[in-house]
Enzyme design. Structure first.
Site, PDB file in Angstrom:
ATOM      1  N   ASP A  34      -0.139   5.393   1.136  1.00  0.00           N
ATOM      2  CA  ASP A  34      -0.345   6.137   2.191  1.00  0.00           C
ATOM      3  C   ASP A  34       0.069   5.524   3.235  1.00  0.00           C
ATOM      4  O   ASP A  34      -1.382   4.599   3.363  1.00  0.00           O
ATOM      5  CB  ASP A  34      -1.469   7.019   1.585  1.00  0.00           C
ATOM      6  CG  ASP A  34      -1.573   7.625   0.038  1.00  0.00           C
ATOM      7  OD1 ASP A  34      -2.589   7.557  -0.379  1.00  0.00           O
ATOM      8  OD2 ASP A  34      -0.814   9.006   0.514  1.00  0.00           O
TER       9      ASP A  34
ATOM     10  N   ASP B 162      -1.900  -0.589   5.431  1.00  0.00           N
ATOM     11  CA  ASP B 162      -1.378  -0.170   7.120  1.00  0.00           C
ATOM     12  C   ASP B 162      -3.103   0.526   8.076  1.00  0.00           C
ATOM     13  O   ASP B 162      -3.265   1.189   8.499  1.00  0.00           O
ATOM     14  CB  ASP B 162      -1.242   1.743   7.129  1.00  0.00           C
ATOM     15  CG  ASP B 162      -2.000   2.690   6.616  1.00  0.00           C
ATOM     16  OD1 ASP B 162      -2.735   3.846   6.682  1.00  0.00           O
ATOM     17  OD2 ASP B 162      -2.195   2.530   4.963  1.00  0.00           O
TER      18      ASP B 162
ATOM     19  N   ASP C  31       1.071  -1.039  -0.212  1.00  0.00           N
ATOM     20  CA  ASP C  31       0.330  -0.327   0.165  1.00  0.00           C
ATOM     21  C   ASP C  31       0.596   1.382  -0.082  1.00  0.00           C
ATOM     22  O   ASP C  31       1.989   1.297   0.069  1.00  0.00           O
ATOM     23  CB  ASP C  31      -1.024   0.092   1.259  1.00  0.00           C
ATOM     24  CG  ASP C  31      -2.009   1.238   1.571  1.00  0.00           C
ATOM     25  OD1 ASP C  31      -2.144   2.113   0.574  1.00  0.00           O
ATOM     26  OD2 ASP C  31      -1.301   1.913   2.485  1.00  0.00           O
TER      27      ASP C  31
HETATM   28  O1  LIG Z   1      -5.702   7.130  -0.834  1.00  0.00           O
HETATM   29  C1  LIG Z   1      -6.573   7.115  -0.089  1.00  0.00           C
HETATM   30  O2  LIG Z   1      -7.534   6.853  -0.291  1.00  0.00           O
HETATM   31  C2  LIG Z   1      -5.537   5.911   1.217  1.00  0.00           C
HETATM   32  O3  LIG Z   1      -4.438   5.279  -0.649  1.00  0.00           O
HETATM   33  P1  LIG Z   1      -4.036   4.347   0.199  1.00  0.00           P
HETATM   34  O4  LIG Z   1      -4.253   2.693  -0.490  1.00  0.00           O
HETATM   35  O5  LIG Z   1      -2.137   4.576  -0.674  1.00  0.00           O
HETATM   36  O6  LIG Z   1      -3.350   4.085   1.928  1.00  0.00           O
HETATM   37 MG   LIG Z   2      -2.760   3.087   3.523  1.00  0.00          MG
END
Ligand SMILES: O=C(O)COP(=O)(O)O
Ligand SMILES: [Mg+2]
Length: 224
Positions: A18, A175, A16
């Protein structure tokens, strides 16, 4: 939550973005503040925005509008403003977590296939990877790469397929509860990294390895 996970057959690791490889919440908070400013709405604080991250930009916008008590009909206009900010300033308020790139180099050096599966739009995601020097990734899927986004299994299975791998040889590292749900839906083992943008407790009945720090993954794989 299992204490350990059989990692012996893993030759593919999908991450992942963010909250896992990058701390982007301050930048997302700033982008949201520009969006709400243009719509004469109040701006949510960082803690509130973190609680809205994980399901992609459309969900983030809907959650902000609901929080602000705004008319839901503003959604499309608000989303267009936010996506424009993501495109023009993808790196704003965004830094790689300590050890993230070292881990990727380590895993790549071991011959692991590396992928990225994020709900951030693919364009801004790739811009962040390039600017922060994160990689190398053999395949990247963003929230707008397929008709489905996480927690649907499709984006993760797409990345695994693009890497020429299979779900049973793959580890997904995330996360948030969205990532756990995605891994369960795809039949992929899941590693949960603490300290990201977790919104709900991770159920403890599925094969999941919990790590305090991203860099602990190299140790776990070495012990496999
Ligand atoms: O854009 C988002 O809502 C979160 O992005 P992610 O999947 O990298 O945690
Ligand atoms: Mg994330």
């Amino acid at each position: 939550m299992t204490d350990s996970l059989d990692l012996s057959s893993v030759d593919t690791v999908v991450f992942d973005l963010d909250g896992t490889l990058i701390d982007s919440a301050p930048g997302i908070r700033d982008a949201v503040a520009v969006m709400t400013g243009k719509l004469d709405l109040p701006a949510p604080d960082l803690t509130t925005v973190i609680g809205f991250i994980g399901r992609g930009a459309p969900a983030l916008v809907e959650r902000v509008l609901h929080w602000a008590g705004a008319d839901p009909s503003l959604r499309d206009r608000a989303l267009a403003i936010l996506l424009d900010i993501y495109d023009t300033a993808p790196l704003q308020g965004t830094t790689a977590y300590p050890g993230a790139q070292a881990l990727l180099v380590d895993l790549h050096g071991r011959g692991m296939r590396l992928g990225l599966c994020t709900n951030k739009p693919a364009g801004p995601a790739r811009a962040v990877l390039d600017a922060l020097g994160l990689g190398p990734f053999g395949a990247v899927a963003g929230g707008d790469s397929l008709p489905q986004r996480k927690p649907d299994a499709a984006p993760l299975l797409h990345v695994i397929s693009e890497l020429g791998s299979t779900a049973d040889r793959t580890l997904y590292v995330g996360d948030s509860i969205t990532d756990w749900q995605t891994a369960q839906a795809a039949g992929v083992r899941y590693v949960h990294v603490d300290g990201g943008y977790q919104q709900a407790p991770i159920p403890d009945f599925a094969p999941t390895l919990r790590l305090a720090r991203l860099s602990d993954l190299a140790t776990s794989l070495s012990a496999a």
